[in-house]
Design a protein around this motif. Structure first.
Motif, PDB file in Angstrom:
ATOM      1  N   PHE A 211       0.819  -1.309  -0.045  1.00  0.00           N
ATOM      2  CA  PHE A 211       0.171  -0.085  -0.079  1.00  0.00           C
ATOM      3  C   PHE A 211       0.759   1.114   0.118  1.00  0.00           C
ATOM      4  O   PHE A 211       0.364   2.345   0.169  1.00  0.00           O
ATOM      5  CB  PHE A 211      -1.176   0.025   1.489  1.00  0.00           C
ATOM      6  CG  PHE A 211      -2.074  -1.119   1.310  1.00  0.00           C
ATOM      7  CD1 PHE A 211      -3.151  -0.983   0.358  1.00  0.00           C
ATOM      8  CD2 PHE A 211      -1.752  -2.161   1.847  1.00  0.00           C
ATOM      9  CE1 PHE A 211      -3.965  -2.012   0.251  1.00  0.00           C
ATOM     10  CE2 PHE A 211      -2.664  -3.243   1.723  1.00  0.00           C
ATOM     11  CZ  PHE A 211      -3.856  -3.225   1.098  1.00  0.00           C
ATOM     12  N   LEU A 212       2.101   1.010  -0.170  1.00  0.00           N
ATOM     13  CA  LEU A 212       2.928   2.417  -0.229  1.00  0.00           C
ATOM     14  C   LEU A 212       2.577   3.529  -1.267  1.00  0.00           C
ATOM     15  O   LEU A 212       2.114   3.017  -2.229  1.00  0.00           O
ATOM     16  CB  LEU A 212       4.372   1.946  -0.316  1.00  0.00           C
ATOM     17  CG  LEU A 212       4.925   1.467  -1.455  1.00  0.00           C
ATOM     18  CD1 LEU A 212       5.330   2.361  -2.492  1.00  0.00           C
ATOM     19  CD2 LEU A 212       6.055   0.828  -1.468  1.00  0.00           C
TER      20      LEU A 212
ATOM     21  N   GLU B  12       4.183   6.370  -3.667  1.00  0.00           N
ATOM     22  CA  GLU B  12       5.441   6.766  -3.986  1.00  0.00           C
ATOM     23  C   GLU B  12       5.665   8.304  -3.260  1.00  0.00           C
ATOM     24  O   GLU B  12       4.845   9.012  -3.177  1.00  0.00           O
ATOM     25  CB  GLU B  12       5.571   6.890  -5.576  1.00  0.00           C
ATOM     26  CG  GLU B  12       5.937   5.592  -5.947  1.00  0.00           C
ATOM     27  CD  GLU B  12       5.991   5.434  -7.603  1.00  0.00           C
ATOM     28  OE1 GLU B  12       6.329   6.461  -7.960  1.00  0.00           O
ATOM     29  OE2 GLU B  12       5.408   4.347  -8.196  1.00  0.00           O
TER      30      GLU B  12
HETATM   31  C1  UDX Z   1      -1.190   4.956  -4.819  1.00  0.00           C
HETATM   32  C2  UDX Z   1      -1.952   4.747  -3.350  1.00  0.00           C
HETATM   33  O1  UDX Z   1      -2.024   5.853  -2.577  1.00  0.00           O
HETATM   34  C3  UDX Z   1      -1.095   3.614  -2.861  1.00  0.00           C
HETATM   35  O2  UDX Z   1      -1.738   3.328  -1.524  1.00  0.00           O
HETATM   36  C4  UDX Z   1      -0.889   2.300  -3.666  1.00  0.00           C
HETATM   37  O3  UDX Z   1       0.117   1.381  -3.153  1.00  0.00           O
HETATM   38  C5  UDX Z   1      -0.246   2.785  -5.053  1.00  0.00           C
HETATM   39  O4  UDX Z   1      -1.074   3.947  -5.339  1.00  0.00           O
HETATM   40  P1  UDX Z   1       0.732   6.581  -5.486  1.00  0.00           P
HETATM   41  O5  UDX Z   1       0.097   6.302  -6.726  1.00  0.00           O
HETATM   42  O6  UDX Z   1       2.168   6.237  -5.326  1.00  0.00           O
HETATM   43  O7  UDX Z   1      -0.013   5.702  -4.444  1.00  0.00           O
HETATM   44  O8  UDX Z   1       0.318   7.887  -5.033  1.00  0.00           O
HETATM   45  P2  UDX Z   1      -0.838   8.843  -4.581  1.00  0.00           P
HETATM   46  O9  UDX Z   1      -0.441   9.577  -3.248  1.00  0.00           O
HETATM   47  O10 UDX Z   1      -1.818   7.922  -3.842  1.00  0.00           O
HETATM   48  O11 UDX Z   1      -1.299   9.854  -5.790  1.00  0.00           O
HETATM   49  C6  UDX Z   1      -1.907   9.397  -6.760  1.00  0.00           C
HETATM   50  C7  UDX Z   1      -2.312  10.460  -7.845  1.00  0.00           C
HETATM   51  O12 UDX Z   1      -3.304  11.217  -7.073  1.00  0.00           O
HETATM   52  C8  UDX Z   1      -0.887  11.618  -8.166  1.00  0.00           C
HETATM   53  O13 UDX Z   1      -1.083  11.764  -9.205  1.00  0.00           O
HETATM   54  C9  UDX Z   1      -1.486  12.354  -6.883  1.00  0.00           C
HETATM   55  O14 UDX Z   1      -0.934  13.893  -7.329  1.00  0.00           O
HETATM   56  C10 UDX Z   1      -2.806  12.578  -6.822  1.00  0.00           C
HETATM   57  N1  UDX Z   1      -3.626  13.297  -5.694  1.00  0.00           N
HETATM   58  C11 UDX Z   1      -3.370  12.546  -4.607  1.00  0.00           C
HETATM   59  C12 UDX Z   1      -4.480  14.297  -5.840  1.00  0.00           C
HETATM   60  O15 UDX Z   1      -4.533  14.887  -6.940  1.00  0.00           O
HETATM   61  N2  UDX Z   1      -5.083  14.724  -4.919  1.00  0.00           N
HETATM   62  C13 UDX Z   1      -5.086  14.262  -3.563  1.00  0.00           C
HETATM   63  O16 UDX Z   1      -5.566  14.691  -2.726  1.00  0.00           O
HETATM   64  C14 UDX Z   1      -3.984  13.077  -3.512  1.00  0.00           C
END
Ligand code: UDX
Ligand code: NAD
Length: 480
Positions: free
Chosen positions: A173-174, A176
């Motif tokens: 669930f990490l 990045e």
């Molecule tokens: C995601 C899940 O959060 C993680 O638990 C899983 O294991 C892998 O997929 P990740 O893709 O690394 O993680 O990043 P995350 O922080 O979830 O962001 C994903 C996208 O959503 C990014 O483009 C981020 O900018 C966007 N985002 C996130 C938003 O636009 N608004 C938010 O409030 C949160």
């Protein structure tokens, strides 16, 4: 069966998950030898690089752990088969992208690399081995792995009766950018499986740093499905808030205020309510499309349509941003210079997979814009690959206009003010902290007039920009 003592772990796949996950595991389990393997020799060489800035993945805190444990109980190797043969436990952490061809193309996850791993394990394991699915997989993939292992075992065990396998699901669930913190202090660790002793062995490993109350046991199918569902729920929140951002712009409301108001409801919660340029990253789109495929496969078209809407809204939202930029710049960006601040899909990572910047930059290039792209961690080779377009290093707007060129161009800029110099617009697409400290007085003097600043991440204080005479637009602001 008695718990197996784990002395050697092999992880197959030295990517964004395999590398950081095993680094944290090695840090907390000094008595276990952990080897991260990959068939990509260049990637392994980078993991072994003495210059820590050359590690293939940028994650805050990762270099420190690698530096401390590499060569002690953390190793990186391209000898996949040899390391399988000595492992008591094998983590499968390979990529599972969306299929591009054949049945389910465009939606289903391609598990060919997982299948290849199962075959490698079947052919090389020498003893009882626990296989842990770390990759995100379609529900019931464990069955495929088991089938491959069992058919191989029935042939081999005639020679060596001690060969046998257990398969566990242990999705990761990490996020990045915060991978090390997420791995050190996870909200939960999920272990799905049938064989109690195998679950106990993996639980014991995690118990070295994760409180037992946070280690959840489920059946294997629930574990696989929970991972897809978690990503679908998170992505759904982002599409929801981005859809309301568009409505804010139309009605005079402000998305930041709406987010704060609804996030204060403890049932909704305040996280994952930041409107932005649309979600990117290697997981959300892929995992939702996989969920959509599974729903269609199991005869649930209404459920499939519901989740597909989350991805469709994300496409629409990214289109909306590039169209809006063109509209504000008098309906044309041909020959205009736009400074793009941020290419990674979020801050604190060098990963660009599915980044909103790719789609938005491609749209602007299609319209004939000249983009000067800045990102503190993404390099120009990666951008060229993502845009499928070579970099054109020199920026000569006058020459381009004289030649009446309709073609867009881009170049990489490693300095923020150089990127902005002489630009007609600045478009902030990634929330890097570097972009929160820009001197807007200075910017107003070096841009071509009239100049526009577009903030899709709400990281710029509007007052500081507006007072310099620059035009300012930010996402979800009804006062734009
Ligand atoms: C995601 C899940 O959060 C993680 O638990 C899983 O294991 C892998 O997929 P990740 O893709 O690394 O993680 O990043 P995350 O922080 O979830 O962001 C994903 C996208 O959503 C990014 O483009 C981020 O900018 C966007 N985002 C996130 C938003 O636009 N608004 C938010 O409030 C949160
Ligand atoms: P990645 O592409 O960064 O790394 C995968 C690695 O596996 C590559 O280096 C590739 O060369 C290697 N590989 C593939 N087949 C191999 C084989 N047979 N033998 C040896 N090496 C092999 O992918 P990633 O981002 O680390 O994701 C891995 C899995 O974890 C995916 O299923 C993904 O959905 C899931 N996941 C990713 C994240 C994330 O934030 N990136 C988070 C949670 C889960």
């Amino acid at each position: 069966m008695q718990n197996k003592e784990i002395k050697n772990i092999c992880c197959i796949g030295a990517g964004y998950v395999g590398g950081p996950t095993m680094a944290v595991l090695a840090k907390h389990c000094p008595n276990i030898q952990v080897t991260v393997t990959d068939h990509n020799l260049e990637r392994i060489n980078d993991w072994n690089s003495i210059d820590l800035s050359k590690l293939p993945i940028y994650e805050p805190g990762l270099d420190e752990i690698v530096n401390k444990y590499r060569g002690k109980n953390l190793h990186f190797s391209s000898e996949v088969e040899k390391n399988i043969s000595i492992a008591d436990m094998i983590f499968i952490s390979v990529n599972t992208p969306t299929k591009t061809k054949g049945v389910g193309a465009g939606k289903a996850s391609d598990i060919k690399w997982v299948e290849a791993c199962a075959r490698q394990v079947a052919n090389n394991a020498k003893n009882h081995t626990i296989i842990v699915e770390k990759s995100t997989l379609p529900v019931r993939t464990a069955e495929v792995i088991k089938n491959i292992l069992e058919s191989a075992t029935s042939m081999k065990s005639q020679k060596n009766p001690s060969i046998s396998f257990d398969v566990l699901s242990n999705p990761e669930f990490l996020s990045e950018g915060s991978a090390i913190q997420d791995l050190m202090h996870p909200d939960r660790v999920l272990i799905g499986g049938e064989e109690e002793s195998a679950i106990d062995s993996l639980t014991e490993i995690y118990s070295n740093w994760v409180p037992k109350s946070k280690i959840l046991r489920t059946n294997i199918w629930s574990s696989e499905l929970a991972k897809l569902t978690a990503n679908a729920f998170l992505a759904q929140r982002i599409s929801s808030i981005n859809s309301i951002a568009a409505l804010c712009e139309a009605t005079g409301a402000d998305i930041r205020e709406v987010s704060r108001a609804i996030g204060s409801d403890s049932r909704i919660g305040s996280k994952f309510l930041d409107a932005g340029p649309g979600f990117g990253g290697s997981c959300f789109k892929k995992d939702i499309l996989n969920l959509v495929y599974l729903c269609e496969y199991f005869g649930l078209p209404e459920v499939a349509e519901f989740w597909e809407g989350v991805v469709k809204l994300n496409y629409w939202h990214q289109d909306r941003i590039s169209q809006l930029v063109v509209k504000k710049l008098f309906g044309t960006v041909t020959g205009k210079k736009i400074s793009i601040l941020g290419f990674a899909f979020k801050a604190n990572t060098n990963d660009t997979r599915e980044s909103a910047s790719i789609k938005i930059c491609k749209d602007l290039l299609e319209e004939g814009a000249i983009l000067s792209i800045h990102d503190p961690k993404v390099d120009s080779d990666q951008i060229a690959k993502d845009l499928k377009m070579k970099e054109k290093k020199s920026f000569k707007r006058d020459k381009l206009i004289k030649e009446n060129t309709q073609e867009g161009n881009w170049y990489f800029s490693d300095e923020i003010y150089e990127s902005i110099n002489n630009a007609d617009a600045v478009l902030v697409l990634t929330e890097w902290v570097d972009y929160t400290n820009i001197n807007w007085d200075k910017v107003s003097k070096i841009m071509r007039k009239p100049s526009w600043i577009f903030d899709t991440r709400s990281i710029i204080e509007p007052g500081k920009v507006i007072k310099t005479g620059l035009n300012f637009w930010r996402l979800g602001d009804g006062l734009n």
